[in-house]
Design a protein around this motif. Structure first.
Motif, PDB file in Angstrom:
ATOM      1  N   ASP A  81       0.845  -1.184   0.000  1.00 44.20           N
ATOM      2  CA  ASP A  81       0.000   0.000   0.000  1.00 44.20           C
ATOM      3  C   ASP A  81       0.887   1.243   0.000  1.00 44.20           C
ATOM      4  N   LEU A  82       0.804   2.030  -1.067  1.00 46.19           N
ATOM      5  CA  LEU A  82       1.597   3.247  -1.177  1.00 46.19           C
ATOM      6  C   LEU A  82       0.838   4.393  -0.524  1.00 46.19           C
ATOM      7  N   HIS A  83       1.466   5.046   0.440  1.00 49.72           N
ATOM      8  CA  HIS A  83       0.781   6.099   1.190  1.00 49.72           C
ATOM      9  C   HIS A  83       1.047   7.489   0.646  1.00 49.72           C
ATOM     10  N   THR A  84       2.288   7.867   0.419  1.00 45.48           N
ATOM     11  CA  THR A  84       2.568   9.244   0.007  1.00 45.48           C
ATOM     12  C   THR A  84       3.815   9.327  -0.859  1.00 45.48           C
ATOM     13  N   LEU A  94       8.371   6.604  -7.376  1.00 45.56           N
ATOM     14  CA  LEU A  94       7.359   5.574  -7.606  1.00 45.56           C
ATOM     15  C   LEU A  94       8.016   4.272  -8.062  1.00 45.56           C
ATOM     16  N   CYS A 105       9.701   2.632  -5.094  1.00 44.57           N
ATOM     17  CA  CYS A 105       8.702   2.018  -4.207  1.00 44.57           C
ATOM     18  C   CYS A 105       8.182   0.715  -4.788  1.00 44.57           C
ATOM     19  N   LEU A 107      -3.205   2.705  -4.290  1.00 44.38           N
ATOM     20  CA  LEU A 107      -2.915   4.036  -3.755  1.00 44.38           C
ATOM     21  C   LEU A 107      -4.148   4.896  -3.903  1.00 44.38           C
ATOM     22  N   GLU A 108      -4.169   5.995  -3.180  1.00 42.56           N
ATOM     23  CA  GLU A 108      -5.221   6.997  -3.341  1.00 42.56           C
ATOM     24  C   GLU A 108      -4.589   8.278  -3.843  1.00 42.56           C
ATOM     25  N   TYR A 151       0.667   8.338 -12.442  1.00 41.19           N
ATOM     26  CA  TYR A 151       0.234   6.990 -12.075  1.00 41.19           C
ATOM     27  C   TYR A 151      -0.318   6.234 -13.287  1.00 41.19           C
ATOM     28  N   TYR A 160      -1.117   2.300 -13.552  1.00 39.29           N
ATOM     29  CA  TYR A 160      -2.179   2.245 -12.553  1.00 39.29           C
ATOM     30  C   TYR A 160      -3.523   2.509 -13.217  1.00 39.29           C
ATOM     31  N   GLU A 212      -4.771   1.182  -8.739  1.00 43.34           N
ATOM     32  CA  GLU A 212      -3.993  -0.002  -8.412  1.00 43.34           C
ATOM     33  C   GLU A 212      -3.207  -0.456  -9.625  1.00 43.34           C
TER      34      GLU A 212
END
Length: 95
Positions: free
Chosen positions: A8-11, A26, A29, A43-44, A56, A61, A84
């Motif tokens: 889960d990518l947060h920031t 990115l 990560c 991610l959001e 993204y 994504y 995602e």
């Protein structure tokens, strides 16, 4: 954050736009997630953050959901788009 086959990518954020720093972060990560055994990375991203959304999307994504009113900024409620990527599939510069 790694949890089984999910990372889960947060920031990710940079102060210098257009220099590829975000894309490089990115990719790093994603590689760390793969090395840790992750197969997918959600991610959001703020709906109104067109630059990040483009980064993204270029990396492979796809939008899979929406969180209504997730962000609250200066009295405004802004939706989060949930995106995602399948880390095993080719999809962008990091693949």
């Amino acid at each position: 954050m790694l949890a089984g086959d999910l990372a889960d990518l947060h920031t990710i954020g940079t102060r210098r736009e257009g220099e590829g720093i975000g894309r490089a972060l990115l990719a790093w990560c994603e590689q760390q997630a793969r090395d840790g055994g992750a197969e997918r990375m959600p991610l959001e991203v703020r709906e109104d953050n067109t630059r990040a959304r483009a980064v993204y999307a270029a990396a492979g994504y796809r939008e899979i959901g929406r969180r209504r009113g997730y962000y609250r900024i200066r009295g405004r409620r802004i939706d989060a788009l949930v995106m995602e990527r399948d880390l095993a599939a080719p999809g962008g510069p990091s693949a």
